[in-house]
Design a protein around this motif. Structure first.
Motif, PDB file in Angstrom:
ATOM      1  N   LEU A  66       0.837  -1.204   0.000  1.00 53.07           N
ATOM      2  CA  LEU A  66       0.000   0.000   0.000  1.00 53.07           C
ATOM      3  C   LEU A  66       0.873   1.255   0.000  1.00 53.07           C
ATOM      4  CD1 LEU A  66      -2.779  -1.066   2.488  1.00 53.07           C
ATOM      5  CD2 LEU A  66      -3.208  -0.206   0.187  1.00 53.07           C
ATOM      6  N   HIS A  67       1.874   1.278   0.857  1.00 52.39           N
ATOM      7  CA  HIS A  67       2.767   2.422   0.951  1.00 52.39           C
ATOM      8  C   HIS A  67       3.453   2.682  -0.398  1.00 52.39           C
ATOM      9  CE1 HIS A  67       6.210   4.513   3.388  1.00 52.39           C
ATOM     10  NE2 HIS A  67       5.791   5.231   2.392  1.00 52.39           N
ATOM     11  N   ALA A  68       3.986   1.642  -1.006  1.00 48.31           N
ATOM     12  CA  ALA A  68       4.667   1.792  -2.293  1.00 48.31           C
ATOM     13  C   ALA A  68       3.725   2.295  -3.378  1.00 48.31           C
ATOM     14  CB  ALA A  68       5.289   0.452  -2.713  1.00 48.31           C
ATOM     15  N   GLU A  69       2.500   1.786  -3.398  1.00 48.53           N
ATOM     16  CA  GLU A  69       1.546   2.202  -4.440  1.00 48.53           C
ATOM     17  C   GLU A  69       1.022   3.625  -4.211  1.00 48.53           C
ATOM     18  OE1 GLU A  69       0.777   0.836  -7.435  1.00 48.53           O
ATOM     19  OE2 GLU A  69       2.371  -0.562  -6.922  1.00 48.53           O
ATOM     20  N   VAL A  70       0.976   4.084  -2.981  1.00 45.92           N
ATOM     21  CA  VAL A  70       0.635   5.494  -2.739  1.00 45.92           C
ATOM     22  C   VAL A  70       1.633   6.364  -3.494  1.00 45.92           C
ATOM     23  CG1 VAL A  70       0.641   7.338  -0.989  1.00 45.92           C
ATOM     24  CG2 VAL A  70      -0.582   5.211  -0.547  1.00 45.92           C
ATOM     25  N   ALA A  71       2.908   6.024  -3.397  1.00 46.05           N
ATOM     26  CA  ALA A  71       3.956   6.788  -4.095  1.00 46.05           C
ATOM     27  C   ALA A  71       3.876   6.582  -5.604  1.00 46.05           C
ATOM     28  CB  ALA A  71       5.332   6.391  -3.571  1.00 46.05           C
ATOM     29  N   THR A  72       3.733   5.341  -6.045  1.00 46.45           N
ATOM     30  CA  THR A  72       3.684   5.046  -7.483  1.00 46.45           C
ATOM     31  C   THR A  72       2.532   5.767  -8.168  1.00 46.45           C
ATOM     32  OG1 THR A  72       4.693   2.872  -7.158  1.00 46.45           O
ATOM     33  CG2 THR A  72       3.439   3.179  -9.183  1.00 46.45           C
ATOM     34  N   LEU A  73       1.388   5.825  -7.505  1.00 47.20           N
ATOM     35  CA  LEU A  73       0.208   6.472  -8.075  1.00 47.20           C
ATOM     36  C   LEU A  73       0.200   7.988  -7.852  1.00 47.20           C
ATOM     37  CD1 LEU A  73      -2.494   3.861  -6.983  1.00 47.20           C
ATOM     38  CD2 LEU A  73      -1.499   4.145  -9.264  1.00 47.20           C
ATOM     39  N   GLY A  74       1.192   8.495  -7.149  1.00 46.07           N
ATOM     40  CA  GLY A  74       1.265   9.935  -6.890  1.00 46.07           C
ATOM     41  C   GLY A  74       0.191  10.426  -5.941  1.00 46.07           C
ATOM     42  N   LEU A  75      -0.160   9.619  -4.961  1.00 47.10           N
ATOM     43  CA  LEU A  75      -1.239   9.955  -4.036  1.00 47.10           C
ATOM     44  C   LEU A  75      -0.745  10.432  -2.666  1.00 47.10           C
ATOM     45  CD1 LEU A  75      -3.673   6.989  -4.849  1.00 47.10           C
ATOM     46  CD2 LEU A  75      -3.879   9.387  -5.572  1.00 47.10           C
ATOM     47  N   GLN A  76       0.513  10.856  -2.585  1.00 40.90           N
ATOM     48  CA  GLN A  76       1.069  11.272  -1.294  1.00 40.90           C
ATOM     49  C   GLN A  76       0.290  12.440  -0.677  1.00 40.90           C
ATOM     50  OE1 GLN A  76       2.724  10.862  -4.178  1.00 40.90           O
ATOM     51  NE2 GLN A  76       4.821  10.167  -3.866  1.00 40.90           N
ATOM     52  N   ALA A  77      -0.288  13.305  -1.497  1.00 40.45           N
ATOM     53  CA  ALA A  77      -1.051  14.444  -0.972  1.00 40.45           C
ATOM     54  C   ALA A  77      -2.423  14.013  -0.443  1.00 40.45           C
ATOM     55  CB  ALA A  77      -1.222  15.510  -2.042  1.00 40.45           C
ATOM     56  N   ARG A  78      -2.869  12.816  -0.822  1.00 38.20           N
ATOM     57  CA  ARG A  78      -4.194  12.338  -0.407  1.00 38.20           C
ATOM     58  C   ARG A  78      -4.159  11.354   0.756  1.00 38.20           C
ATOM     59  NH1 ARG A  78      -8.395  12.027  -5.262  1.00 38.20           N
ATOM     60  NH2 ARG A  78      -7.590  13.746  -6.480  1.00 38.20           N
ATOM     61  N   PHE A  79      -2.986  10.783   1.027  1.00 37.66           N
ATOM     62  CA  PHE A  79      -2.873   9.781   2.085  1.00 37.66           C
ATOM     63  C   PHE A  79      -1.679  10.065   2.984  1.00 37.66           C
ATOM     64  CE2 PHE A  79      -5.141   7.474  -1.279  1.00 37.66           C
ATOM     65  CZ  PHE A  79      -6.211   6.978  -0.563  1.00 37.66           C
ATOM     66  N   ARG A  80      -1.865   9.798   4.262  1.00 38.88           N
ATOM     67  CA  ARG A  80      -0.789   9.879   5.241  1.00 38.88           C
ATOM     68  C   ARG A  80      -0.495   8.449   5.679  1.00 38.88           C
ATOM     69  NH1 ARG A  80      -0.523  11.172  11.147  1.00 38.88           N
ATOM     70  NH2 ARG A  80      -2.778  10.890  11.116  1.00 38.88           N
ATOM     71  N   VAL A  81       0.717   8.012   5.412  1.00 45.89           N
ATOM     72  CA  VAL A  81       1.121   6.652   5.748  1.00 45.89           C
ATOM     73  C   VAL A  81       1.740   6.652   7.141  1.00 45.89           C
ATOM     74  CG1 VAL A  81       2.563   4.686   5.092  1.00 45.89           C
ATOM     75  CG2 VAL A  81       1.520   6.110   3.312  1.00 45.89           C
ATOM     76  N   CYS A  82       1.094   5.968   8.064  1.00 49.67           N
ATOM     77  CA  CYS A  82       1.571   5.857   9.438  1.00 49.67           C
ATOM     78  C   CYS A  82       2.046   4.424   9.684  1.00 49.67           C
ATOM     79  CB  CYS A  82       0.438   6.211  10.402  1.00 49.67           C
ATOM     80  SG  CYS A  82      -0.207   7.878  10.126  1.00 49.67           S
ATOM     81  N   ASN A  83       2.607   4.182  10.849  1.00 52.06           N
ATOM     82  CA  ASN A  83       3.118   2.842  11.146  1.00 52.06           C
ATOM     83  C   ASN A  83       2.039   1.777  11.139  1.00 52.06           C
ATOM     84  OD1 ASN A  83       5.789   3.527  11.322  1.00 52.06           O
ATOM     85  ND2 ASN A  83       5.693   3.986  13.510  1.00 52.06           N
ATOM     86  N   SER A  84       0.882   2.061  11.720  1.00 50.25           N
ATOM     87  CA  SER A  84      -0.120   1.009  11.867  1.00 50.25           C
ATOM     88  C   SER A  84      -1.395   1.240  11.055  1.00 50.25           C
ATOM     89  CB  SER A  84      -0.483   0.838  13.353  1.00 50.25           C
ATOM     90  OG  SER A  84      -1.024   2.045  13.846  1.00 50.25           O
ATOM     91  N   TYR A  85      -1.422   2.275  10.234  1.00 50.72           N
ATOM     92  CA  TYR A  85      -2.584   2.533   9.386  1.00 50.72           C
ATOM     93  C   TYR A  85      -2.209   3.535   8.292  1.00 50.72           C
ATOM     94  CZ  TYR A  85      -3.007   6.789  12.179  1.00 50.72           C
ATOM     95  OH  TYR A  85      -2.761   7.987  12.795  1.00 50.72           O
ATOM     96  N   ILE A  86      -3.079   3.679   7.318  1.00 51.22           N
ATOM     97  CA  ILE A  86      -2.958   4.715   6.291  1.00 51.22           C
ATOM     98  C   ILE A  86      -4.263   5.489   6.323  1.00 51.22           C
ATOM     99  CG2 ILE A  86      -2.759   5.216   3.825  1.00 51.22           C
ATOM    100  CD1 ILE A  86      -1.023   2.715   3.557  1.00 51.22           C
TER     101      ILE A  86
END
Length: 182
Positions: A66-86
């Protein structure tokens, strides 16, 4: 945003309660499910519970993909990736869990929109029954992805085996509630 997903995963967007994909390694199930989940959660407020039968640590979860695909899809502005959840800016959320070791605590997870079970070939009958009974919010869905290494598994026995001849002939099975593809 333009995202490429194999045509064989287009039925993931159909309004079916249960969606099952199985097949060999390299079939793009995990990455495709991840992209579909992130796209859906970016567009609509959705609560995803990402599960495995057994999970010793968060590293055993689908979190890294999930973390990798947030970056691949360019969704960093829409999601905050935390240790135990997104967490999405629209209050969408991805949480992780396991079915087997503490099934009683799982029963409180009824408010999720989608429960996605990765490596579903190992899910027990008890876990499957509890999952189906727990995720019952109107419009909610159950997603299962797995490599059928164990044809004795509960997911294979319940959702694949009864329709195996149809799936082998046309590549999928579907009815009003279920879509099964490979």
């Amino acid at each position: 945003m333009k995202v490429q997903i194999s045509e064989k995963f287009a039925p993931m967007f159909k309004p079916k309660r249960i969606k099952v994909y199985f097949g060999g390694r390299g079939g793009m199930k995990t990455v495709s499910f991840t992209k579909i989940a992130l796209i859906t959660a970016a567009m609509y407020k959705r609560r995803f519970l990402c599960l495995r039968e057994f999970m010793n640590s968060i590293e055993d979860s689908i979190r890294a993909v999930l973390h990798a695909e947030v970056a691949t899809l360019g969704l960093q502005a829409r999601f905050r990736v935390c240790n135990s959840y997104i967490e999405g800016i629209n209050a969408s959320i991805f949480k992780y869990g396991q079915l087997a070791r503490n099934i009683a605590s799982f029963e409180s997870k009824h408010d999720f929109d989608v429960a996605w079970v990765e490596e579903a070939e190992t899910v027990s009958e008890k876990s499957l029954d509890t999952l189906i009974a727990t995720i019952r919010k109107p419009g909610s869905g159950l997603w299962f992805s797995f490599n059928p290494a164990e044809e004795d598994g509960a997911v294979y026995q319940r959702f694949v085996k009864p329709y195996k001849a149809i799936i082998d002939t046309q590549g999928y099975y579907e009815d009003d509630e279920v879509y099964i593809g490979k």
